[in-house]
Each structure stands twice: as C-alpha cells, then as structure tokens.
Design a protein around this motif. Structure first.
Motif: not given
Length: 454
Positions: A134, A136-137, A188, A191, A230
């Motif tokens: 990840s 994103e987080e 994603s 990233t 995205h």
C-alpha cells in the motif's frame, strides 16, 4: 553528458510521437500528449532482469494444462465475472472513484484466500500467503480496516496476510521472494516507482514501466497480481491507455459513495466473458455479495404510482430487473429540459420526440426527467419501451400496473426485438410478473399506450 531522448505519448491511447501534437492522430483526442523520457539506467535494468526468470519456448503438447487451473476468490459473484476464478499469473486492474471501496474489496479478497487451503496457488498442504503493498495508507490504517472487517476471524490465518509500505517495484518483488507469497496486491499503481526511469510517481513513464515489471514477474512466477488504478475526472483509468491493454482483466467498481450498492463490472477479460456484473452491498463489516440483484432493485418499487415501469437489462449473461421512473412537468423555459440519470440524455430526448410524433402526446411544453433506480446505467436499447411507457404514464398520470416492458423503440414508433429475449422473459416470470410486453405481443408504441392508458 548526452541529452536524454524525449518522446510524447497520448495518455488516452498510448500513441507515441517525437514531437508534441495538439490532436492525437490515432484517437482524435485534443491536448492529450505528455512528455516522456526514454532514459533508462543500465544497472537498474540488469537488476530487474535478475528478478525474473528467462523463459524458453515450449512445444504445444508439452505445456502443462494445470497452469490454467482456476483459483476461487471465495466469492461466487467475483468468480463468475472472472470466468470461474483467478488464473495463475493473471494481472487484474481494478479502477474506481476514491472512497468507493477498492481497498475494502481487496482486503476482503485476501481474507477469503487465507481462510482455506488453496493448493492452486500455494504449495502442498499450506495456506496461501498474500502480500498487500500500500502506497496510499499507512500500515496502521490498514490494520484498523482489517479489524473492522473481522480479518482476525478464527477461520483466517492472519499471519498469512503481509502488509508493506514499500513503493519501489524492485524491493516489492524481493519481498515476494522472501516470504514466498502466492498473490500480490498493489494499492495503487500510481504510487509505485521503478529505478529504471527518473520521474515522479504517477507519471506516464513510471506507471507504464512499473506495470511492465509487475506483469513480467507475474507471468514468469505464475502469481496473480491485483493493481488498483485511479480514475480521472472523465471516469477513465489514469495514466497511459496502454496500461489497460497490458493487463489481463479490467474491473470497474462503481456506485454512489453515499449509497450502499456497489457494482463490479468487467470491461476486459482474457480468461472469460466481458460485460459481466457482480453486485455488492456495503455494510458495516465490509462488502457482501448480492446473489439476487433483481429482488434488491425492486424492493422499493412504489406500487400504484404513475411514471414507473419495470424492464429487464442484460449484464453479460445475467438478466437483471430494474425500475425506470419518469416525471413530466410543465416547463418554465423556452426550451424544455430532457434529463436522464442512468440513461443517456439524448435517448430521453429521442423517446420524447417519438412519443410526441407517433403517439400524439403534447410533450413540447413538458420537462422530462428519467431515472434508472439502484444506480444502474442503461447502455442497451432493450429499455426503450419501458422508458417510453414511464414517460407516457407520468404525462397521463395513470399507472401501468404490474407489467414488464422489453424492447427497442424505432423512430417510426414500432417495437423491435432485442437480444436474449427468452432469458429476459424467463427471469421476469421467475419473479412473479405475468404481463410482459415485447415485440412478440405488440406491434407499435401507439397501440400499447392506447391499451394501457385509455
């Protein structure tokens, strides 16, 4: 020092040009060219090649058929739209708006794969290991979501789900080797970066080169890979259009962010049918599959009200009953409105013109609003008859009764046949509808309206 080579790539179709162009000659899109550097580091390329095995050509009769053995995701709906489950080495791209539930979907998928033994993707007598990367987080945020989704259930080998914030492709591939993972999730693709090119994360060179390395690794090691992508303001996957051509399967997760319904649609699939649809409902403990979406869409049908008609849509091989609602009101504008929600606005205007010309309904002074319930989108002509009857019902302020209307409406007012009529009619009768209007029992729109609304 030599100047790095520069090309310009169309972000819509991937067309390459040595110079910037205002209009893409391949797809016709305006202002879609982005600058891309072709400089690639030799040492990084050598390092990347070491991570993948060199394949050798094999004769057709020597290829192991077990390589195409399907892997169940634990969800019947997801297995169905994938064509029976995952294929070893399959690369799946999942797109959707922010907050729609992509990360939740993938974390629950990892949970399903870790519940039971999966000999198709794991070694003998072992539990599948999943690496969730990840960018994103944080790992803490993912842990909080995992607790909300009850990932620590007794049936789940929680230690078999590995989390990582490593966004460098080369390092992520090393982590797969270290833990001997059987499935990879990248959240994603915008990233992650690769040392093969020098540009920021999310740029066209990074997205294309990073995806290329992941796809090559998946094919060589027969490991399924999920990529989260995205989407742009226009609703398409961000990055080069070639990304969709590179992967094996493209899934699109749609639905209203403030509603519980989620639709997972297949737009590309090399290992199964396309245009299939899986329906999920977002609950407190995550997504729950809906095995009978027709019943869900018809739960809130307002009986005894005008402006409502039921039709049967085909989503791949699945028939789904939905309600089409219409509202006509006297306009206050010089040009009356023709508004559609879930149905193209041009089709609303077209049906209004047909009703006015062929059925003598004075709709020139009326605003027409048409909506498809449940967040569904109508892309086929089979819903024309139901939409036209709903508009006429609202204009006359008379109910249609418990009927199902299936058919295309031509410019002459005739009702035409549509594909897979027998499947649609069978589904409608299964749910208790006895009166079904179609090209089999009605010739023209005017005759149908005179019979129903006289």
């Amino acid at each position: 020092m030599a100047k790095p080579a520069i090309i310009f790539v169309c972000k819509q179709c991937g067309y390459e040009s040595p110079k910037w162009l205002g209009k893409c000659p391949a797809c016709g899109e305006w202002n879609s060219f982005k600058e891309m550097s072709l400089e690639i580091k030799t040492t990084a390329r050598t390092q990347a090649q070491k991570l993948s095995e060199i394949t050798k050509p094999l004769p057709l009769d020597k290829i192991d058929q077990k390589a195409g053995q399907r892997i169940s995701t634990g969800w019947e709906e997801t297995d169905r739209i994938l064509g029976g489950g995952l294929v070893p080495g399959q690369v799946v791209l999942i797109s959707g708006e922010p907050g729609i539930g992509k990360s939740t979907l993938l974390l629950q998928l990892a949970q399903n794969l870790a519940i039971e033994k999966k000999p198709a993707i794991a070694s003998k007598n072992s539990i599948a290991k999943i690496l969730y990367v990840s960018g994103e987080e944080s790992l803490g945020q993912i842990k909080i979501r995992a607790e909300r989704l009850k990932i620590n259930d007794k049936r789940v080998k929680e230690s078999q789900i590995f989390l990582s914030n490593e966004t460098r492709v080369e390092e992520a591939l090393k982590q797969i080797e270290e833990i001997e993972a059987h499935l990879l999730i990248i959240d994603s693709i915008q990233t992650v970066t690769t040392s093969l090119v020098e540009s920021s994360a999310g740029s066209l060179p990074q997205v294309r080169e990073s995806a290329g390395q992941l796809i090559a690794f998946a094919k060589n090691r027969q490991i399924p890979v999920f990529l989260v992508g995205h989407i742009t303001k226009e609703g398409v996957v961000a990055g080069p259009k070639t990304l969709e051509h590179m992967v094996d399967t493209v899934l699109e997760l749609t639905g209203e962010r403030f509603q519980n319904l989620r639709l997972l649609r297949v737009t590309k699939n090399r290992f199964g049918p396309v245009d299939e649809l899986a329906v999920f409902e977002m609950k407190d403990k995550g997504l729950a599959e809906v095995k009978n979406p027709s019943a869900l869409f018809l739960e809130e049908v307002a009986s005894g009200e005008s402006g409502s008609c039921i039709t049967v849509l085909m989503e791949g091989t699945r028939p789904i009953l939905v309600e089409i609602q219409a509202l006509t009101v006297a306009t206050t504008l010089p040009v009356p409105r023709r508004i559609g929600a879930g149905i193209p606005q041009n089709r609303v205007a077209l049906l209004g013109a047909i009703l006015q010309k062929r059925s003598n309904l004075n709709l020139a002074s009326q605003d027409i609003y048409v909506k498809v319930s449940g967040g569904m989108e109508v892309k086929e002509p089979g819903a024309d008859l139901a939409a036209a009857l709903a508009i006429a019902s609202s204009f006359k302020n008379k109910t249609l009764g418990k009927i199902v209307a299936i058919g295309e409406v031509g410019l002459l007012g005739e009702v035409r046949k549509v594909a897979r009529m027998e499947t649609r009619i069978k589904e409608a009768r299964r749910l208790g509808f006895k009166t079904i209007l179609s090209a089999q029992n009605c010739q023209g729109l005017k005759e149908v309206l005179e019979k129903l609304l006289s």
